[in-house]
Design a protein around this motif. Structure first.
Motif, PDB file in Angstrom:
ATOM      1  N   ALA A 178       0.372  -0.945  -0.314  1.00 45.06           N
ATOM      2  CA  ALA A 178       0.029  -0.201  -0.003  1.00 45.06           C
ATOM      3  C   ALA A 178       0.674   1.190   0.237  1.00 45.06           C
ATOM      4  O   ALA A 178       0.405   2.735   0.143  1.00 45.06           O
ATOM      5  CB  ALA A 178      -0.607   0.069   1.453  1.00 45.06           C
ATOM      6  N   SER A 179       2.103   0.765   0.127  1.00 45.09           N
ATOM      7  CA  SER A 179       2.998   2.502  -0.249  1.00 45.09           C
ATOM      8  C   SER A 179       2.820   3.205  -1.559  1.00 45.09           C
ATOM      9  O   SER A 179       2.045   2.434  -2.388  1.00 45.09           O
ATOM     10  CB  SER A 179       4.376   1.758  -0.216  1.00 45.09           C
ATOM     11  N   LYS A 180       3.355   3.932  -1.907  1.00 50.49           N
ATOM     12  CA  LYS A 180       2.886   5.024  -3.009  1.00 50.49           C
ATOM     13  C   LYS A 180       3.304   4.190  -4.177  1.00 50.49           C
ATOM     14  O   LYS A 180       2.367   4.528  -5.370  1.00 50.49           O
ATOM     15  CB  LYS A 180       3.119   6.881  -2.895  1.00 50.49           C
ATOM     16  N   GLU A 181       4.474   3.883  -4.630  1.00 49.21           N
ATOM     17  CA  GLU A 181       5.019   3.564  -5.503  1.00 49.21           C
ATOM     18  C   GLU A 181       4.247   2.068  -5.940  1.00 49.21           C
ATOM     19  O   GLU A 181       3.905   2.230  -7.213  1.00 49.21           O
ATOM     20  CB  GLU A 181       6.655   3.377  -5.265  1.00 49.21           C
ATOM     21  N   PRO A 182       3.681   1.252  -4.765  1.00 49.19           N
ATOM     22  CA  PRO A 182       3.297   0.305  -5.342  1.00 49.19           C
ATOM     23  C   PRO A 182       1.907   0.663  -6.207  1.00 49.19           C
ATOM     24  O   PRO A 182       1.579  -0.387  -7.260  1.00 49.19           O
ATOM     25  CB  PRO A 182       3.927  -1.306  -4.466  1.00 49.19           C
ATOM     26  N   VAL A 183       1.399   1.237  -5.169  1.00 44.32           N
ATOM     27  CA  VAL A 183      -0.336   1.048  -5.884  1.00 44.32           C
ATOM     28  C   VAL A 183      -0.406   2.528  -7.021  1.00 44.32           C
ATOM     29  O   VAL A 183      -0.604   1.982  -8.118  1.00 44.32           O
ATOM     30  CB  VAL A 183      -0.621   2.621  -4.804  1.00 44.32           C
ATOM     31  N   VAL A 184       1.207   3.020  -6.937  1.00 47.40           N
ATOM     32  CA  VAL A 184       1.512   4.082  -8.731  1.00 47.40           C
ATOM     33  C   VAL A 184       0.897   3.170  -9.667  1.00 47.40           C
ATOM     34  O   VAL A 184       0.891   2.436 -10.767  1.00 47.40           O
ATOM     35  CB  VAL A 184       1.813   4.994  -8.579  1.00 47.40           C
ATOM     36  N   LYS A 185       1.922   1.986  -9.376  1.00 41.72           N
ATOM     37  CA  LYS A 185       2.456   1.127 -10.649  1.00 41.72           C
ATOM     38  C   LYS A 185       1.111   0.284 -10.784  1.00 41.72           C
ATOM     39  O   LYS A 185       0.490  -0.470 -12.111  1.00 41.72           O
ATOM     40  CB  LYS A 185       3.527   0.296 -10.001  1.00 41.72           C
ATOM     41  N   ALA A 186       0.760   0.269 -10.050  1.00 40.85           N
ATOM     42  CA  ALA A 186      -0.965  -1.092  -9.819  1.00 40.85           C
ATOM     43  C   ALA A 186      -1.782  -0.247 -11.099  1.00 40.85           C
ATOM     44  O   ALA A 186      -2.388  -1.040 -11.871  1.00 40.85           O
ATOM     45  CB  ALA A 186      -0.923  -1.828  -8.652  1.00 40.85           C
ATOM     46  N   MET A 187      -1.855   0.872 -10.592  1.00 36.91           N
ATOM     47  CA  MET A 187      -3.060   2.052 -11.147  1.00 36.91           C
ATOM     48  C   MET A 187      -2.963   1.688 -12.675  1.00 36.91           C
ATOM     49  O   MET A 187      -3.654   2.307 -13.626  1.00 36.91           O
ATOM     50  CB  MET A 187      -3.360   3.063 -10.674  1.00 36.91           C
ATOM     51  N   LYS A 188      -1.709   2.588 -12.924  1.00 44.74           N
ATOM     52  CA  LYS A 188      -1.319   2.655 -13.926  1.00 44.74           C
ATOM     53  C   LYS A 188      -1.360   1.033 -14.750  1.00 44.74           C
ATOM     54  O   LYS A 188      -1.551   1.079 -15.888  1.00 44.74           O
ATOM     55  CB  LYS A 188       0.424   2.622 -14.543  1.00 44.74           C
ATOM     56  N   SER A 189      -1.073   0.003 -14.318  1.00 47.03           N
ATOM     57  CA  SER A 189      -1.064  -0.685 -15.053  1.00 47.03           C
ATOM     58  C   SER A 189      -2.359  -1.789 -15.032  1.00 47.03           C
ATOM     59  O   SER A 189      -2.577  -2.593 -16.309  1.00 47.03           O
ATOM     60  CB  SER A 189      -0.303  -2.247 -14.658  1.00 47.03           C
ATOM     61  N   LYS A 190      -3.187  -1.360 -14.654  1.00 48.49           N
ATOM     62  CA  LYS A 190      -4.431  -2.151 -14.191  1.00 48.49           C
ATOM     63  C   LYS A 190      -5.656  -1.170 -13.710  1.00 48.49           C
ATOM     64  O   LYS A 190      -5.788  -0.337 -13.496  1.00 48.49           O
ATOM     65  CB  LYS A 190      -4.964  -3.337 -13.220  1.00 48.49           C
ATOM     66  N   PRO A 191      -7.294  -1.620 -14.589  1.00 47.21           N
ATOM     67  CA  PRO A 191      -7.932  -0.325 -14.360  1.00 47.21           C
ATOM     68  C   PRO A 191      -8.329  -0.923 -13.159  1.00 47.21           C
ATOM     69  O   PRO A 191      -9.165   0.439 -12.759  1.00 47.21           O
ATOM     70  CB  PRO A 191      -9.282  -0.811 -15.301  1.00 47.21           C
ATOM     71  N   GLY A 192      -8.435  -1.705 -12.187  1.00 45.08           N
ATOM     72  CA  GLY A 192      -9.361  -1.518 -10.787  1.00 45.08           C
ATOM     73  C   GLY A 192      -8.312  -1.493  -9.893  1.00 45.08           C
ATOM     74  O   GLY A 192      -7.198  -2.265  -9.746  1.00 45.08           O
ATOM     75  N   PHE A 193      -8.819  -0.755  -8.881  1.00 44.77           N
ATOM     76  CA  PHE A 193      -7.674  -1.274  -7.163  1.00 44.77           C
ATOM     77  C   PHE A 193      -8.625  -0.940  -6.518  1.00 44.77           C
ATOM     78  O   PHE A 193      -9.795  -0.387  -6.094  1.00 44.77           O
ATOM     79  CB  PHE A 193      -6.517  -0.066  -7.414  1.00 44.77           C
ATOM     80  N   SER A 194      -8.411  -1.301  -5.136  1.00 42.93           N
ATOM     81  CA  SER A 194      -8.956  -0.945  -4.120  1.00 42.93           C
ATOM     82  C   SER A 194      -8.065  -1.811  -2.512  1.00 42.93           C
ATOM     83  O   SER A 194      -6.906  -1.787  -2.873  1.00 42.93           O
ATOM     84  CB  SER A 194      -9.848  -2.910  -3.602  1.00 42.93           C
ATOM     85  N   VAL A 195      -8.185  -0.493  -1.462  1.00 43.16           N
ATOM     86  CA  VAL A 195      -7.494  -0.356  -0.575  1.00 43.16           C
ATOM     87  C   VAL A 195      -8.481  -0.055   0.589  1.00 43.16           C
ATOM     88  O   VAL A 195      -9.656   1.052   0.820  1.00 43.16           O
ATOM     89  CB  VAL A 195      -6.487   0.936  -0.720  1.00 43.16           C
ATOM     90  N   PHE A 196      -8.164  -0.701   2.174  1.00 43.40           N
ATOM     91  CA  PHE A 196      -9.260  -0.276   2.820  1.00 43.40           C
ATOM     92  C   PHE A 196      -7.760   1.217   3.539  1.00 43.40           C
ATOM     93  O   PHE A 196      -6.916   1.115   3.845  1.00 43.40           O
ATOM     94  CB  PHE A 196      -8.628  -0.771   4.317  1.00 43.40           C
TER      95      PHE A 196
END
Length: 329
Positions: A177-195
């Motif tokens: 849930a750190s910034k870099e991996p979250v940004v990478k996940a958002m850029k690579s795929k359309p859907g993301f989820s987080v508490f």
């Protein structure tokens, strides 16, 4: 689910409501038969029990390795390897576990309420966290079968270092849930989820009221806007009732230390004072998506906070939370 213990999603019944009622779709899970009920409680209990036992076993291995290095150092080395090995999402693993977790939705008498159609590009912002967020598993399974399923989800770095549980999370689609991996996940795929309440919300959990950490959660809103994702706020009634906690949420030193270590230093207390969940009817409300393209981060954050206040009032009666106070921090 036509064969007794067969793991499917046939026990959920979608019901459509008119737009005038502010609801796009409702999925009501039927009560499970005896075999599915038994399987559901055993599997969810093993899962939550494992979350507590695995870190304790790691500590035990460290101690034993110091006393008898020749015997236990190889086991410790294996655990350390499992703590660091990289893994990718495994679709077959995810599908299998979504079948299992769909049974968890049944045993908690879960209702999914979609207030709007979830678009292609979105971020689910889920609250409250709860002591052990099994409601996150129910969201993952429910959206897998009924729509709005994210590709990845954010998890605490400390949890992603637990051997075995690390593999489970990463194969399911978990990322840090750190910034870099979250940004990478958002850029690579359309859907993301987080508490989005994170460790702080977990440590603020109280069983007699709903405590949501929202006012400081601007960063995830900014990331969603920068990456062209709609905000989908998600309110999970029942999430904070599946476990009690020790020590008390008023132990400020525990809360501060947990935030510093980015890990929750508390003991979940469920049935028989063990990390076995307590039954609490679960209602998960997916809000109308908030378009991030035309508004500022500050306006989006204000709309996000306001939605939780309004949604709680709209649904608390039907969700069985009429007497539970809402506290927004």
């Amino acid at each position: 689910s036509r064969l007794g213990l067969s793991l499917g999603c046939a026990n959920s019944k979608p019901t459509l409501f008119s737009q005038e009622m502010g609801v796009h779709k409702v999925v009501q899970y039927a009560k499970p038969n005896l075999s599915r009920c038994f399987f559901g409680w055993v599997s969810v209990s093993l899962y939550t029990f494992g979350l507590v036992v695995v870190p304790l076993l790691g500590i035990l291995m460290i101690c034993l390795s110091c006393i008898w290095p020749a015997r236990y150092l190889p086991i410790l080395a294996l655990l350390l390897l499992l703590m660091t090995l990289p893994h990718k999402k495994w679709l077959a693993w995810e599908r299998l576990w979504c079948r299992i977790m769909d049974v968890w939705c049944e045993i908690f008498h879960t209702t999914l309420i979609y207030e709007g159609a979830i678009p292609k590009d979105f971020v689910l912002l889920v609250h409250p966290h709860g002591v052990i967020p099994i409601v996150g598993n129910m969201i993952w399974a429910g959206t897998f079968w009924h729509g709005g399923h994210p590709d990845h989800f954010g998890g605490a770095d400390a949890v992603l270092r637990f051997p075995f549980f690390r593999q489970w999370l990463l194969w399911m689609g978990g990322v840090s849930a750190s910034k870099e991996p979250v940004v990478k996940a958002m850029k690579s795929k359309p859907g993301f989820s987080v508490f989005s309440g994170g460790i702080r919300e977990m440590m603020e959990t109280q069983n007699d009221k709903e405590v949501l950490v929202l006012r400081s959660r601007v960063g995830i809103v900014r990331l969603a806007k920068e990456n062209g994702k709609a905000l989908v706020p998600v309110l999970a009634f029942g999430a904070s009732q599946h476990f009690q906690r020790w020590p008390s949420p008023h132990s400020s030193w525990i809360r501060k230390l947990s935030r510093k270590l980015k890990a929750s230093l508390l003991l979940p207390m469920g049935r028989f004072c063990l990390p076995i969940p307590i039954f609490a009817r679960t209602t998960i409300v997916f809000g109308e998506p908030i378009d991030t393209s035309a508004r500022s981060v500050e306006e989006l954050h204000a709309a996000y906070v306001q939605w939780f206040e309004d949604a709680y009032k709209r649904h608390q009666q039907s969700a069985g939370a009429a007497n539970r106070e809402l506290v927004i921090m």
